[in-house]
Design a protein around this motif. Sequence first.
Motif, PDB file in Angstrom:
ATOM      1  N   PHE A 198       0.133  -4.909   7.838  1.00  0.00           N
ATOM      2  CA  PHE A 198       0.620  -4.757   9.207  1.00  0.00           C
ATOM      3  C   PHE A 198       1.949  -5.485   9.371  1.00  0.00           C
ATOM      4  CE2 PHE A 198      -4.001  -4.315   9.752  1.00  0.00           C
ATOM      5  CZ  PHE A 198      -4.021  -3.088  10.380  1.00  0.00           C
ATOM      6  N   TYR A 199       2.026  -6.672   8.767  1.00  0.00           N
ATOM      7  CA  TYR A 199       3.274  -7.439   8.873  1.00  0.00           C
ATOM      8  C   TYR A 199       4.435  -6.667   8.251  1.00  0.00           C
ATOM      9  CZ  TYR A 199       1.228 -11.663  10.768  1.00  0.00           C
ATOM     10  OH  TYR A 199       0.636 -12.565  11.612  1.00  0.00           O
ATOM     11  N   ILE A 200       4.175  -6.065   7.088  1.00  0.00           N
ATOM     12  CA  ILE A 200       5.235  -5.323   6.399  1.00  0.00           C
ATOM     13  C   ILE A 200       5.705  -4.152   7.260  1.00  0.00           C
ATOM     14  CG2 ILE A 200       5.778  -3.911   4.376  1.00  0.00           C
ATOM     15  CD1 ILE A 200       3.736  -5.640   2.828  1.00  0.00           C
ATOM     16  N   GLN A 201       4.720  -3.364   7.761  1.00  0.00           N
ATOM     17  CA  GLN A 201       5.067  -2.197   8.590  1.00  0.00           C
ATOM     18  C   GLN A 201       5.826  -2.626   9.844  1.00  0.00           C
ATOM     19  OE1 GLN A 201       3.649   0.029   5.888  1.00  0.00           O
ATOM     20  NE2 GLN A 201       4.468   1.063   7.609  1.00  0.00           N
ATOM     21  N   ALA A 202       5.333  -3.706  10.474  1.00  0.00           N
ATOM     22  CA  ALA A 202       5.951  -4.150  11.724  1.00  0.00           C
ATOM     23  C   ALA A 202       7.387  -4.587  11.468  1.00  0.00           C
ATOM     24  CB  ALA A 202       5.152  -5.293  12.315  1.00  0.00           C
ATOM     25  N   TYR A 203       7.590  -5.274  10.349  1.00  0.00           N
ATOM     26  CA  TYR A 203       8.937  -5.735  10.016  1.00  0.00           C
ATOM     27  C   TYR A 203       9.865  -4.544   9.845  1.00  0.00           C
ATOM     28  CZ  TYR A 203      12.792  -7.569   7.233  1.00  0.00           C
ATOM     29  OH  TYR A 203      14.041  -7.873   6.773  1.00  0.00           O
TER      30      TYR A 203
END
Length: 524
Positions: free
Chosen positions: A248-253
């Motif tokens: 999720f962090y990767i996608q959000a970034y």
Amino acid sequence: TKTISKCYVQVTGMTCASCVANIERNLRREDGIHSILVALMAGKAEVRYNPAVIHPSAIAELIRELGFGATVMENCGEGDGILELVVRGMTCASCVHKIESTLMKTNGVLYCSVALATNKAHIKYDPEIIGPRDIIQVVKDLGFTTSLVKKDRSASHLDHRQEIRQWKRSFVVSLVFCIPVMGLMIYMMVMDSQLSDAHTHHNMSSEEMEALHSSMVLEYQLLPGLSVMNFLSFLLCVPVQIFGGWHFYIQAYKALKHKTANMDVLIVLATSIAFVYSFVILLVAMAEKAKVNPVTFFDTPPMLFVFISLGRWLEHVAKGKTSEALARLISLQATEATIVTLGPDNILLSEEQVDVELVQRGDIVKVIPGGKFPVDGRVIEGHSMVDESLITGEAMPVTKKPGSTVIAGSINQNGSLLISATHVGADTTLSQIVKLVEEAQTSKAPIQQFADKLSGYFVPSIVAVSVVTLFAWIIIGFVDFEIVEKYFLGYNKSISAAEVIIRFAFQASITVLCIACPCSLGLA
């Protein structure tokens, strides 16, 4: 010479090969119609006609009279063949020019561009007049070596296995840590309700209440301000935040980098803020050696991640199922074909093995017993039984005699057949099915697009609302402290009023974020 035009008619209502035969047979009899070719899966008829005698609209009307729906297609560019070649041996721009100009002069080539840097040629041609083998021959005659751009037949883009594994892992990690957190929460709730019952029934003084409260195992303070409950929740929350939330962090970034806000941004925002806020509050409580344990939100991130990663995992499993079927379909296509040249009286003069992509319309293809049909076509010579179960699901072999149509990918059983290719490359029934399934996978339902569009507005508005909440409570607090006091129970009397207000305001705004984040809209 009679001028011959070509038009495409979209035909609806065809159910099987006999519909196709019916249309073709009836239209061939009409005046001014030169030839007609109907593709069942694409629902398209290609008609060559004499414009002096008949008009496309009249042709469509003839098909309608047979009981099918028919409309003339405006963009006739659909019938163009596209060829990608790798050309070796080009040294400079004049080679490029030489190839381009020669090909453009060739009858039937509509467009051609050659890139020196990548050694690639992109050619559009009219399959009625010329085919890929002729074009390759033209380039070879100029003194260059050329071959087809190899297509990736393995369909690796349809492989969802890695994503399925990734989301499954994410889900399992979140679940393992979520269950204890939920257990703790439910236990606390039950104890709390028992306490309040005790309070109402026995009219206990608040001192005794405090005593009862702190006697609960979970409320026991390991260090001043740090209860067992909060400590356990924190320990369980950290791995989820890191391992469960990693993707999720990767996608959000990535989303934020492109200045858009998607569901992932909301999830990351809510979980991170809940986590960081709870962590900071704990540190503050420990620094103050608070008697009453602060309200933390450590239960939010694990539960959110569980639901959302479960959703993503199921979504990818479903996608994987369709893709698997599609990959199997693609693997049914033959890779090579045997092209034969016939002399007078259908005597075999020569035969050669070529790539399926090089078969041209009108080629005579030989199919041996046990072989796959490389293209859709019509039988010219030979009798055989053919297994067409891949398209029709019919387990019994079908008899084929001169004049019968055959489908690419079906299997010839006992006799050798010569067929004339009618649909090649991307026009074969099998390619059309693959294309339809792929399109069905990539297209979104209108409601889905709408939800995506909404969540684009939704994220910023939720953030805005929680910021408004923060400031609203700060203002209310400074104007009328009693309101805050009424709602903010168990705060330490030793802290200044300003700090109480700010803490309460933060708590309220975090709550808004946490509750609105996993909105059903995004999950759905």
